[in-house]
Scaffold this active site. Structure first.
Site, PDB file in Angstrom:
ATOM      1  N   ASP A   1       0.785  -0.951   0.088  1.00  0.00           N
ATOM      2  CA  ASP A   1      -0.265   0.070   0.273  1.00  0.00           C
ATOM      3  C   ASP A   1       1.004   1.146  -0.239  1.00  0.00           C
ATOM      4  O   ASP A   1       2.269   1.167   0.236  1.00  0.00           O
ATOM      5  CB  ASP A   1      -0.579   0.053   1.096  1.00  0.00           C
ATOM      6  CG  ASP A   1      -1.785   0.998   0.785  1.00  0.00           C
ATOM      7  OD1 ASP A   1      -2.228   1.728  -0.158  1.00  0.00           O
ATOM      8  OD2 ASP A   1      -1.566   1.853   2.495  1.00  0.00           O
ATOM      9  N   SER A   2       0.175   2.873  -0.460  1.00  0.00           N
ATOM     10  CA  SER A   2       1.432   3.617   0.203  1.00  0.00           C
ATOM     11  C   SER A   2       1.726   3.925   1.715  1.00  0.00           C
ATOM     12  O   SER A   2       2.717   4.676   1.600  1.00  0.00           O
ATOM     13  CB  SER A   2       0.163   4.926  -0.418  1.00  0.00           C
ATOM     14  OG  SER A   2      -0.747   4.634   0.489  1.00  0.00           O
TER      15      SER A   2
ATOM     16  N   CYS B   1      -4.379  -1.239  -1.586  1.00  0.00           N
ATOM     17  CA  CYS B   1      -4.026   0.156  -2.167  1.00  0.00           C
ATOM     18  C   CYS B   1      -5.548   0.302  -3.545  1.00  0.00           C
ATOM     19  O   CYS B   1      -5.154  -0.189  -4.477  1.00  0.00           O
ATOM     20  CB  CYS B   1      -3.401   0.962  -2.574  1.00  0.00           C
ATOM     21  SG  CYS B   1      -3.113   2.731  -2.799  1.00  0.00           S
TER      22      CYS B   1
ATOM     23  N   GLU C   1      -1.585   8.399   8.924  1.00  0.00           N
ATOM     24  CA  GLU C   1       0.230   8.283   8.479  1.00  0.00           C
ATOM     25  C   GLU C   1       0.756   8.850   9.625  1.00  0.00           C
ATOM     26  O   GLU C   1       1.423   8.193   9.915  1.00  0.00           O
ATOM     27  CB  GLU C   1       0.160   8.434   6.806  1.00  0.00           C
ATOM     28  CG  GLU C   1       0.141   8.040   5.895  1.00  0.00           C
ATOM     29  CD  GLU C   1       0.666   6.795   5.380  1.00  0.00           C
ATOM     30  OE1 GLU C   1       2.035   6.054   6.165  1.00  0.00           O
ATOM     31  OE2 GLU C   1      -0.429   5.286   5.394  1.00  0.00           O
TER      32      GLU C   1
ATOM     33  N   CYS D   1     -11.424   3.516   0.284  1.00  0.00           N
ATOM     34  CA  CYS D   1      -9.344   3.681   0.609  1.00  0.00           C
ATOM     35  C   CYS D   1      -9.051   2.663   2.243  1.00  0.00           C
ATOM     36  O   CYS D   1      -9.814   2.540   3.072  1.00  0.00           O
ATOM     37  CB  CYS D   1      -9.467   5.130   0.494  1.00  0.00           C
ATOM     38  SG  CYS D   1      -7.618   4.995   1.770  1.00  0.00           S
TER      39      CYS D   1
ATOM     40  N   HIS E   1      -7.071   2.674   3.867  1.00  0.00           N
ATOM     41  CA  HIS E   1      -6.583   3.198   5.339  1.00  0.00           C
ATOM     42  C   HIS E   1      -7.595   3.535   5.807  1.00  0.00           C
ATOM     43  O   HIS E   1      -7.784   3.633   7.472  1.00  0.00           O
ATOM     44  CB  HIS E   1      -5.961   4.985   4.793  1.00  0.00           C
ATOM     45  CG  HIS E   1      -4.133   5.058   4.866  1.00  0.00           C
ATOM     46  ND1 HIS E   1      -3.700   4.643   3.390  1.00  0.00           N
ATOM     47  CD2 HIS E   1      -3.647   5.028   5.476  1.00  0.00           C
ATOM     48  CE1 HIS E   1      -3.022   4.770   3.348  1.00  0.00           C
ATOM     49  NE2 HIS E   1      -2.027   5.345   4.494  1.00  0.00           N
TER      50      HIS E   1
HETATM   51  N1  DGL Z   1      -4.715   2.854   1.161  1.00  0.00           N
HETATM   52  C1  DGL Z   1      -4.828   3.469  -0.251  1.00  0.00           C
HETATM   53  C2  DGL Z   1      -6.653   3.568  -0.976  1.00  0.00           C
HETATM   54  O1  DGL Z   1      -6.926   2.439  -0.824  1.00  0.00           O
HETATM   55  C3  DGL Z   1      -4.094   5.008  -0.336  1.00  0.00           C
HETATM   56  C4  DGL Z   1      -4.250   6.658  -0.067  1.00  0.00           C
HETATM   57  C5  DGL Z   1      -3.343   7.287   0.050  1.00  0.00           C
HETATM   58  O2  DGL Z   1      -1.776   6.689  -0.189  1.00  0.00           O
HETATM   59  O3  DGL Z   1      -3.790   8.249  -0.267  1.00  0.00           O
HETATM   60  O4  DGL Z   1      -6.422   3.813  -2.132  1.00  0.00           O
END
Ligand code: DGL
Length: 274
Positions: free
Chosen positions: A11-12, A74, A153, A185, A187
């Site tokens: 993931d990011s 992600c 984050e 997302c 996150h």
């Molecule tokens: N967790 C990620 C997603 O599902 C990326 C969030 C990000 O880095 O902006 O899109």
């Protein structure tokens, strides 16, 4: 690739840990290697070209570490990079996308909120998915979650700043009759307690982590790669945690979420820069 090789998950940043948790609970014996590309988070504000190239670079890196399959945990990287990843190598690659279909099935009001990154929402892949499920009796209100990933984050899931961002994004949805919210997302599942605090039980929340884990299990089986994790007496799978930024954020979140989280390694992954 031997069946006891690890499954790569990336993931990011920290968001993919919500998917990793689901994978761990379905396949507790599977060795996993997780990569948080926190050096370049948030992905949601980056260009399509960057996202595609970076997704391929991380996929290549995980493959070079010996991963037998890849979970792109992600939505943003999946939307912009999964086609390029799949085109360049034959191995099981599982992506995530916002749970539009389950939300459509769950909603009674026919008004569904989608909270996702700006990059996911503008992608052709997402726009196609949305069009497939939009009809006379059903509409989707899409809201970019600007600022939320930065907070998560930094380990912040319930500060006044987070609550105020969520209030700004969710209040107009509730006013328009939204009864179901897609967490688009990876996150955002970490914000479920904050969302519940604000909205009580007015919203059905849709998160696809468990569905991704099931899809992974099916793909491993279809490719003859399930040997280690299907052995009932096998030891818990090893878990290697890597980040492209400082180790502390991933370490803190992993220690909070996972039993016996291992030490986080900082790694350098070349291939594309901002
Ligand atoms: N967790 C990620 C997603 O599902 C990326 C969030 C990000 O880095 O902006 O899109």
């Amino acid at each position: 690739m031997p069946a006891n090789s690890p499954i790569g998950i990336f993931d990011s940043g920290l968001g993919g840990l919500s998917v990793l948790q689901a994978v761990r609970s379905l396949l507790p014996h599977a060795p996993l290697i997780y990569c948080a590309d926190s050096r370049y988070a948030p992905y949601g504000e980056r260009t399509d070209a960057f996202l595609s190239a970076r997704t391929v670079a991380i996929g290549d890196w995980l493959r070079a570490q010996g991963a037998k399959a890849l979970v792109v945990a992600c939505n943003t990287a999946t939307a912009h990079g999964i086609a390029a990843l799949r085109a360049q190598a034959e191995w099981p690659v599982i992506g995530v996308e916002p749970g539009i279909k389950p939300a459509a099935q769950a909603s009674r009001s026919g008004v569904i909120g989608v909270l996702a990154t700006a990059a996911t929402l503008r992608s052709q892949k997402f726009q196609r998915l949305l069009a497939e499920h939009t009809n006379e009796g059903r509409r989707f209100l899409c809201q970019p979650g600007h600022g939320l990933v930065e907070c998560i984050e930094a380990g912040d899931i319930d500060s006044p700043e987070v609550m105020s961002l969520l209030q700004t994004y969710l209040a107009p949805m509730l006013d328009q009759g939204v009864d179901t919210l897609v967490l688009g997302c990876t996150h955002y599942p970490f914000l479920i307690p904050a969302i519940r605090k604000l909205t009580g039980d007015r919203l059905t929340l849709v998160d696809t982590g468990a569905a991704i884990a099931r899809q992974l299990a099916r793909q491993l089986a279809a490719n003859g790669l399930t040997a280690a994790e299907s052995t009932p007496l096998a030891a818990p799978g090893t878990l290697t945690l890597c980040t492209t930024a400082g180790a502390s954020a991933l370490q803190t979140m992993a220690d909070r979420l996972l039993a016996q989280a291992s030490e986080v390694h900082t790694v350098t992954i070349e291939g594309v820069s901002a």
